[in-house]
Design an enzyme around this catalytic site. Structure first.
Site, PDB file in Angstrom:
ATOM      1  N   SER A 179       0.828  -1.208   0.000  1.00 42.85           N
ATOM      2  CA  SER A 179       0.000   0.000   0.000  1.00 42.85           C
ATOM      3  C   SER A 179       0.862   1.259   0.000  1.00 42.85           C
ATOM      4  CB  SER A 179      -0.896   0.011   1.242  1.00 42.85           C
ATOM      5  OG  SER A 179      -0.077   0.064   2.399  1.00 42.85           O
ATOM      6  N   TYR A 230      -4.298   0.673   3.524  1.00 42.73           N
ATOM      7  CA  TYR A 230      -5.247  -0.391   3.189  1.00 42.73           C
ATOM      8  C   TYR A 230      -5.964  -0.910   4.455  1.00 42.73           C
ATOM      9  CZ  TYR A 230      -3.317  -1.403  -1.565  1.00 42.73           C
ATOM     10  OH  TYR A 230      -2.927  -1.375  -2.882  1.00 42.73           O
ATOM     11  N   GLY A 231      -5.335  -0.666   5.598  1.00 41.32           N
ATOM     12  CA  GLY A 231      -5.766  -1.312   6.852  1.00 41.32           C
ATOM     13  C   GLY A 231      -7.245  -1.216   7.174  1.00 41.32           C
ATOM     14  N   CYS A 241       2.790  -6.904   1.778  1.00 44.09           N
ATOM     15  CA  CYS A 241       1.811  -6.190   2.596  1.00 44.09           C
ATOM     16  C   CYS A 241       0.964  -7.254   3.278  1.00 44.09           C
ATOM     17  CB  CYS A 241       0.949  -5.316   1.678  1.00 44.09           C
ATOM     18  SG  CYS A 241      -0.424  -4.504   2.511  1.00 44.09           S
ATOM     19  N   CYS A 263       2.913  -5.879  10.042  1.00 41.62           N
ATOM     20  CA  CYS A 263       2.694  -4.942   8.941  1.00 41.62           C
ATOM     21  C   CYS A 263       4.078  -4.552   8.434  1.00 41.62           C
ATOM     22  CB  CYS A 263       1.945  -3.706   9.435  1.00 41.62           C
ATOM     23  SG  CYS A 263       1.916  -2.335   8.251  1.00 41.62           S
TER      24      CYS A 263
HETATM   25  N1  DGL Z   1       2.314  -2.440   4.767  1.00 41.43           N
HETATM   26  C1  DGL Z   1       0.919  -2.764   4.899  1.00 41.43           C
HETATM   27  C2  DGL Z   1       0.757  -4.066   5.690  1.00 41.43           C
HETATM   28  O1  DGL Z   1       1.651  -4.835   5.753  1.00 41.43           O
HETATM   29  C3  DGL Z   1       0.232  -1.586   5.450  1.00 41.43           C
HETATM   30  C4  DGL Z   1      -1.247  -1.707   5.360  1.00 41.43           C
HETATM   31  C5  DGL Z   1      -1.967  -0.418   5.319  1.00 41.43           C
HETATM   32  O2  DGL Z   1      -1.802   0.292   4.329  1.00 41.43           O
HETATM   33  O3  DGL Z   1      -2.733  -0.152   6.260  1.00 41.43           O
HETATM   34  O4  DGL Z   1      -0.251  -4.385   6.223  1.00 41.43           O
END
Ligand code: DGL
Length: 252
Positions: free
Chosen positions: A7, A38-39, A69, A180
């Site tokens: 993301s 994206y969370g 991700c 994450c």
């Molecule tokens: N790096 C993403 C993950 O591993 C971040 C998710 C997000 O954008 O909230 O979940």
């Protein structure tokens, strides 16, 4: 060529490990920062982004795709595997198993996004490995935004990290699983805040990226996808790529 997406910039924590194992490989990275985080987004939304990005990376010449991700892995990887049966996809795994083996207090802390913590993939892993330990979970509230701004240390970052970390430490966790891919860029701040809150506790932090990179290498060797034509990296983003490029430069 290895395609990687996230993301935002967080997937660079996975790229960093891949690069160690594949020094002569070419990479193409896509940061979907115009749609980050994206969370809190719905599953269908993330699937449609993941599909679009997969097409983009395949057009660029990727022979394997690393979904760097946790949230996108949980939401979309099974759909991607069905829709692109000839493309190998590597996803993120919640590192509960090694954490359970290493805890001395019997409490494992997990920091992840809301999407990851409620996904079947995470819930099944937790059920399978965390029988005899307590799992203390918390959303890393605001962590992704800090990394996207390139603000990984300093008083504001520490205050934001403390709000999500303290409840886990108060429950007794001596090990934190980073669920994450953005969070490894906050590891030093996490350690600093933890040392201030609990100076006598030895806190271990687990980043699943090295294990994911080892798995990617195995799959690539098995499918004859490792290239030896020399390292290269193409960085792409759906939004402003200034901080992505800045963070990339700090990797070396
Ligand atoms: N790096 C993403 C993950 O591993 C971040 C998710 C997000 O954008 O909230 O979940």
């Amino acid at each position: 060529m290895v395609g990687i997406f996230d993301s935002g910039s967080g997937g660079l924590s996975v790229f960093r490990e891949l690069r160690k194992l594949l020094p002569e490989e070419s990479f193409v990275y896509y940061s979907d920062n115009a749609h980050c985080p994206y969370g809190e987004k719905g599953r269908d939304y993330i699937i449609s982004r993941a599909r679009w990005i997969t097409d983009f990376l395949l057009d660029k010449g990727a022979g394997i795709i690393v979904v760097a991700c946790n949230t996108a892995t949980a939401a979309a990887i099974s759909t991607l595997r069905l829709e692109y049966p000839d493309v190998p996809f590597i996803g993120m795994e919640p590192a509960i198993k090694p954490a359970v083996k290493s805890t001395s207090t019997g409490v494992v802390g997990v920091l992840a996004t809301a999407g990851t913590l409620k996904a079947d993939k995470y819930l099944n892993t937790r059920e399978k490995w965390a029988d005899n330990v307590k799992i203390a979970e918390h959303i890393g509230q605001g962590f992704v935004e800090l990394v996207e701004k390139g603000q990984t240390s300093g008083p504001e970052a520490e205050a934001i990290v403390k709000d999500s970390l303290q409840p886990i430490l108060d429950e007794g966790a001596d090990i934190i699983v980073l669920g994450c891919t953005h969070y490894p860029f906050l590891s030093e701040t996490i350690s600093k805040v933890a040392a201030e809150l609990y100076p006598d506790r030895v806190l271990k932090i687990i980043d699943p990226a090295p294990a994911v990179a080892r798995h990617a290498l195995e799959v690539m060797e098995d499918k004859n996808l490792v290239s030896a034509e020399g390292f290269s990296m193409e960085l792409h983003a759906s939004g402003d790529d200034t901080n992505l490029r800045k963070l990339y430069k700090t990797l070396y």
